[in-house]
Write a protein that holds these residues in place. Structure first.
Motif, PDB file in Angstrom:
ATOM      1  N   LYS A  57       0.830  -1.206   0.000  1.00 15.68           N
ATOM      2  CA  LYS A  57       0.000   0.000   0.000  1.00 15.68           C
ATOM      3  C   LYS A  57       0.866   1.259   0.000  1.00 15.68           C
ATOM      4  CE  LYS A  57      -4.018  -1.525   2.688  1.00 15.68           C
ATOM      5  NZ  LYS A  57      -4.669  -1.327   3.999  1.00 15.68           N
ATOM      6  N   SER A  58       0.327   2.300  -0.559  1.00 17.29           N
ATOM      7  CA  SER A  58       0.990   3.593  -0.582  1.00 17.29           C
ATOM      8  C   SER A  58       1.253   4.063   0.848  1.00 17.29           C
ATOM      9  CB  SER A  58       0.115   4.602  -1.319  1.00 17.29           C
ATOM     10  OG  SER A  58       0.739   5.857  -1.343  1.00 17.29           O
ATOM     11  N   GLY A  59       2.441   4.591   1.087  1.00 10.96           N
ATOM     12  CA  GLY A  59       2.791   5.118   2.401  1.00 10.96           C
ATOM     13  C   GLY A  59       3.438   4.111   3.341  1.00 10.96           C
ATOM     14  N   PHE A  60       3.477   2.845   2.954  1.00 11.84           N
ATOM     15  CA  PHE A  60       4.106   1.821   3.794  1.00 11.84           C
ATOM     16  C   PHE A  60       5.504   1.520   3.289  1.00 11.84           C
ATOM     17  CE2 PHE A  60      -0.273   1.148   4.946  1.00 11.84           C
ATOM     18  CZ  PHE A  60      -0.208   0.761   6.273  1.00 11.84           C
ATOM     19  N   ILE A  61       6.398   1.207   4.210  1.00 12.97           N
ATOM     20  CA  ILE A  61       7.771   0.822   3.900  1.00 12.97           C
ATOM     21  C   ILE A  61       8.059  -0.478   4.627  1.00 12.97           C
ATOM     22  CG2 ILE A  61      10.206   1.432   4.145  1.00 12.97           C
ATOM     23  CD1 ILE A  61       9.319   4.389   4.144  1.00 12.97           C
ATOM     24  N   LEU A  62       8.628  -1.443   3.929  1.00 14.52           N
ATOM     25  CA  LEU A  62       9.014  -2.698   4.565  1.00 14.52           C
ATOM     26  C   LEU A  62      10.453  -2.588   5.042  1.00 14.52           C
ATOM     27  CD1 LEU A  62       7.514  -5.284   2.052  1.00 14.52           C
ATOM     28  CD2 LEU A  62       6.467  -4.328   4.115  1.00 14.52           C
ATOM     29  N   ASP A  63      10.678  -3.015   6.277  1.00 20.25           N
ATOM     30  CA  ASP A  63      12.019  -2.989   6.861  1.00 20.25           C
ATOM     31  C   ASP A  63      12.258  -4.337   7.528  1.00 20.25           C
ATOM     32  OD1 ASP A  63      14.430  -2.515   8.081  1.00 20.25           O
ATOM     33  OD2 ASP A  63      13.693  -0.929   9.402  1.00 20.25           O
ATOM     34  N   PHE A  64      13.081  -5.167   6.908  1.00 22.48           N
ATOM     35  CA  PHE A  64      13.342  -6.520   7.383  1.00 22.48           C
ATOM     36  C   PHE A  64      13.854  -6.536   8.821  1.00 22.48           C
ATOM     37  CE2 PHE A  64      15.962 -10.323   7.908  1.00 22.48           C
ATOM     38  CZ  PHE A  64      15.063 -11.323   7.526  1.00 22.48           C
ATOM     39  N   GLU A  65      14.677  -5.557   9.169  1.00 23.31           N
ATOM     40  CA  GLU A  65      15.233  -5.530  10.532  1.00 23.31           C
ATOM     41  C   GLU A  65      14.163  -5.217  11.585  1.00 23.31           C
ATOM     42  OE1 GLU A  65      18.283  -5.548   7.704  1.00 23.31           O
ATOM     43  OE2 GLU A  65      16.784  -3.969   7.880  1.00 23.31           O
ATOM     44  N   THR A  66      13.127  -4.524  11.203  1.00 22.31           N
ATOM     45  CA  THR A  66      12.032  -4.194  12.129  1.00 22.31           C
ATOM     46  C   THR A  66      11.010  -5.319  12.185  1.00 22.31           C
ATOM     47  OG1 THR A  66      12.299  -1.851  11.637  1.00 22.31           O
ATOM     48  CG2 THR A  66      10.219  -2.515  12.633  1.00 22.31           C
ATOM     49  N   GLN A  67      10.640  -5.867  11.035  1.00 27.22           N
ATOM     50  CA  GLN A  67       9.684  -6.969  10.970  1.00 27.22           C
ATOM     51  C   GLN A  67      10.085  -7.871   9.813  1.00 27.22           C
ATOM     52  OE1 GLN A  67       5.568  -5.855  11.203  1.00 27.22           O
ATOM     53  NE2 GLN A  67       4.852  -7.924  10.811  1.00 27.22           N
ATOM     54  N   ALA A  68      10.511  -9.093  10.152  1.00 29.79           N
ATOM     55  CA  ALA A  68      11.066 -10.005   9.153  1.00 29.79           C
ATOM     56  C   ALA A  68      10.004 -10.738   8.331  1.00 29.79           C
ATOM     57  CB  ALA A  68      11.968 -11.029   9.827  1.00 29.79           C
ATOM     58  N   SER A  69       8.783 -10.838   8.849  1.00 31.61           N
ATOM     59  CA  SER A  69       7.747 -11.543   8.093  1.00 31.61           C
ATOM     60  C   SER A  69       6.367 -11.003   8.449  1.00 31.61           C
ATOM     61  CB  SER A  69       7.803 -13.049   8.365  1.00 31.61           C
ATOM     62  OG  SER A  69       7.467 -13.325   9.702  1.00 31.61           O
TER      63      SER A  69
END
Length: 90
Positions: A57-69
Motif C-alpha cells: 500500500k501507498s505510504g508503507f515501507i518494509l524494513d526486514f530488521e524491524t519486521q522479518a515476516s
C-alpha cells in the motif's frame, strides 16, 4: 510469497489465485467471478479485487530488521460463498 524490502508502493509482487468449485465451462451455465480482498485495513498490503495481484500500500515501507515476516488473511468470495486463507511470507 516473498517480497524485497525496498519495493516501491503500489508495485505488484505476487498473485493470489483461487478456483470456484462450481465453475462450469459450458456457456449456458452461470459462473460467478471471484473477488479478492484483505479484510484487515491496517495491513501494509492490498490485493486487486479481480486479478489477485498483491502490492504494498501507498505510504508503507518494509524494513526486514524491524519486521522479518508478515501473515495476512486474504478473503476470496463470489456471490454464493466466502473463503479465507492465510498468506505468509518473508
Amino acid at each position: 510469497m516473498s517480497v524485497d524490502e525496498n519495493i516501491a508502493s503500489a508495485t505488484g509482487f505476487g498473485t493470489i489465485s483461487a478456483t470456484d468449485p462450481n465453475t462450469h465451462t459450458t456457456p449456458d451455465v452461470r459462473t460467478d467471478p471471484l473477488t479478492y480482498s484483505i479484510p484487515d485495513s491496517q495491513s501494509p498490503f492490498s490485493v486487486h479485487s479481480t486479478s489477485g495481484v498483491v502490492s504494498l500500500k501507498s505510504g508503507f515501507i518494509l524494513d526486514f530488521e524491524t519486521q522479518a515476516s508478515y501473515s495476512v488473511s486474504v478473503q476470496v468470495s463470489d456471490s454464493n460463498w466466502d473463503s479465507r486463507g492465510i498468506l505468509s511470507g518473508t
